[in-house]
Design an enzyme around this catalytic site. Sequence first.
Site, short mmCIF file in Angstrom:
data_model
loop_
_atom_site.label_atom_id
_atom_site.label_comp_id
_atom_site.label_asym_id
_atom_site.label_seq_id
_atom_site.Cartn_x
_atom_site.Cartn_y
_atom_site.Cartn_z
N HIS A 1 5.50 -14.40 5.19
CA HIS A 1 4.21 -14.66 5.05
C HIS A 1 3.47 -14.32 6.16
CE1 HIS A 1 6.33 -18.81 5.73
NE2 HIS A 1 6.23 -18.11 7.08
N ARG B 1 0.86 -1.09 -0.17
CA ARG B 1 0.09 0.14 -0.04
C ARG B 1 0.91 1.18 0.13
NH1 ARG B 1 -3.82 -1.07 4.97
NH2 ARG B 1 -4.50 1.06 4.46
N ASN C 1 -1.14 -0.88 14.81
CA ASN C 1 -0.83 0.65 14.52
C ASN C 1 -2.03 1.48 15.10
OD1 ASN C 1 -1.94 -0.68 12.29
ND2 ASN C 1 -1.29 1.08 11.20
N TYR C 2 -3.28 0.84 15.17
CA TYR C 2 -4.37 1.87 15.17
C TYR C 2 -5.24 1.63 16.63
CZ TYR C 2 -8.95 4.19 13.86
OH TYR C 2 -10.23 4.79 14.17
#
Length: 244
Positions: free
Chosen positions: A137, A107, A160-161
Amino acid sequence: MQTDAAAAFAAAQAQYKQTFEKHLANGVNFMSDQVWIDPEVEIAPGATILPGCILRGNTKIGAGCVVGPNSLLENTELGDDSTFNASQAYDSRLGAGNKIGPYTHIRPNTVTGPGVHLGAYVETKNSGLGQGTTVSHLTYIGDSDVGEYCNFGCGTVTSNYDGEAKHRCKIGDFVFLGCNTNLIAPVTVGDGAYTAAGSTITGEVPAGALAIARSRQTNKDGWAEKKLGAYIAKKKKLKEQQPK
């Protein structure tokens, strides 16, 4: 009467034919013309583009790269001598000698150094990975700064959130993250540190340390036998009824 969609398709095909022939004449290797390449894409001579690939926007493919089959790169740089197999990348910069895929999702704002390996079902976002780091993986790396020659065990997640904001993880050089490690950002793992498999890391891991964040195993003798007795008996009966 030709529809607007048909006219647009015909124009796109004419433009694609011109773009494809330009790269072919420039020494790019193709096995098939079943690819899509935007006019602004740059491909170095000697690169190989396999069937089923889509190259969009300001994508740049380095010399000696093998892209595909069935890959999508959009506004992404792929360094020399890299392989990119059955994966997708957006708005990122991937270093030389990278080995990407299959089924990797890169991303925006991913940056990798030379010799990085991102394997099957790995997802990255807004992160930097240093030279020689291996993520083979089933791993998510988001909002993280990763050093050189790290090894991510299967199932590692950077959490991370927190429901309100994104936080970053900082991982030093030569770090070994055991399988199914959760890094609860913000957290720092020092150079040359280890995490034990199955750990949930919520605090700093000093350089050279082993972090263990899991409960001790407790065995309750006979518990499973009592719990599974009826289930086992049922399955054994079904097995006996099967034709020999």
